[in-house]
Scaffold this motif. Sequence first.
Motif, PDB file in Angstrom:
ATOM      1  N   LYS A   1       0.844   3.899  -2.705  1.00  0.00           N
ATOM      2  CA  LYS A   1       0.559   5.562  -2.579  1.00  0.00           C
ATOM      3  C   LYS A   1       1.585   6.014  -3.070  1.00  0.00           C
ATOM      4  O   LYS A   1       1.461   7.220  -3.662  1.00  0.00           O
ATOM      5  CB  LYS A   1       0.596   5.637  -1.037  1.00  0.00           C
ATOM      6  N   LYS A   2       3.083   5.645  -2.826  1.00  0.00           N
ATOM      7  CA  LYS A   2       4.308   6.522  -3.387  1.00  0.00           C
ATOM      8  C   LYS A   2       4.314   6.714  -4.797  1.00  0.00           C
ATOM      9  O   LYS A   2       4.516   7.713  -5.441  1.00  0.00           O
ATOM     10  CB  LYS A   2       5.334   5.691  -2.865  1.00  0.00           C
TER      11      LYS A   2
ATOM     12  N   ALA B   1       1.486   6.351  -6.761  1.00  0.00           N
ATOM     13  CA  ALA B   1       0.284   7.360  -7.124  1.00  0.00           C
ATOM     14  C   ALA B   1       0.786   8.610  -6.947  1.00  0.00           C
ATOM     15  O   ALA B   1       0.315   9.576  -7.882  1.00  0.00           O
ATOM     16  CB  ALA B   1      -0.969   6.869  -6.348  1.00  0.00           C
ATOM     17  N   GLU B   2       1.586   8.934  -5.850  1.00  0.00           N
ATOM     18  CA  GLU B   2       2.033  10.472  -5.659  1.00  0.00           C
ATOM     19  C   GLU B   2       2.750  10.814  -6.752  1.00  0.00           C
ATOM     20  O   GLU B   2       2.773  11.887  -7.160  1.00  0.00           O
ATOM     21  CB  GLU B   2       2.475  10.470  -4.220  1.00  0.00           C
TER      22      GLU B   2
ATOM     23  N   GLU C   1       0.929  -1.160  -0.132  1.00  0.00           N
ATOM     24  CA  GLU C   1       0.088  -0.093  -0.248  1.00  0.00           C
ATOM     25  C   GLU C   1       0.823   1.258  -0.011  1.00  0.00           C
ATOM     26  O   GLU C   1       0.453   2.189  -0.698  1.00  0.00           O
ATOM     27  CB  GLU C   1      -0.791   0.093   1.248  1.00  0.00           C
TER      28      GLU C   1
END
Length: 344
Positions: A198-199, A201-202, A194
Amino acid sequence: MASNPPAPAAPFVPSQRDNETFGYGGYRTDEGPWEEWNPTEDSVRPNRGRHRVSKQRGGGLARSSTVLGVGVIAAVGAGGMASANTGKPPVSISVPDLPNVGSVFGETPSPAKGSPTALSSVGVTSSETAQGTKDAGEVLRDRIMAQAESQRVQVDSKVQYATEASLSKQVDDAAAKAEKAAAAKAAAAKKKAEAEAKKKAEAAKLAELATQYRLPVASYTITGTFGQAGSLWSSGYHTGLDFAAPTGTLIKAIHSGTVTEAGWAGSYGYRTILTLDDGTELWFCHQSSIGVSVGQKVATGDVIGRVGATGNVTGAHLHLEVHPGGQADGIDPMAWLRSKGLTP
């Protein structure tokens, strides 16, 4: 009431005696003379009620023998029942065949009839008979050995059950521990995945924003950051980010928006305010010239002015401030640019 007259006396003759006289052996001639007794009414009381003297019957000896035999058989039976009640093995009792009456008087005895089996062995199996012939110590030893074997089997069963239960518990504990470790590992892997997602996606978002946002100047040097303290600033600290560049360097729009102010601003020199669609105001100060007018729509990368040294400055540079929502106090421009995927 009439009375019986006395009987006439009879002459006594010793040889004429009644054969039914009670006694043993023959008569003795030295006894007597005997006088015959004739009962009379006065000497004899009439028999009344049930008190009568019964005459002794013959065969008394035979009846006594029968009673004795029954007593022997009853004693033998009682002994058998006693041995059965005490739980001891039966003892074989053999009664030999008695000679018949003829053998007593020298006659040839007739062949014995029946079976020589002992009375106590009737109805007893061969194994029981063999058990009965054992010594009491051997019987006790056999019982102790059988009880010990039974207890040994019970102990072995309990030990086996306890061992199986312990092994089962160990297996269950190991399985639970492995399951817990697997769950923790899976949770850690999920958390890591996750975080990585998230990284990514960022990073993707920043990459996309980078296509929409750009730095105001191409060639520069950072000479002042947000929050620096000093007497050079009227507020006592630096309120923006300084990009030092030669005078006349092109200043471009960081993002698309609308020009809400363009002109002289005192200590800020020539200033252009670009308001973004989310309400954030970007202040471009100390310009040498302004290339846009109020109300003009600009896109990312459009030229809005040039670097200069107007206002309260020590050299040519672009002073950039960021005011979210148009608020009076600004925020750190460095952090805001990085949030848009830009690295000053």
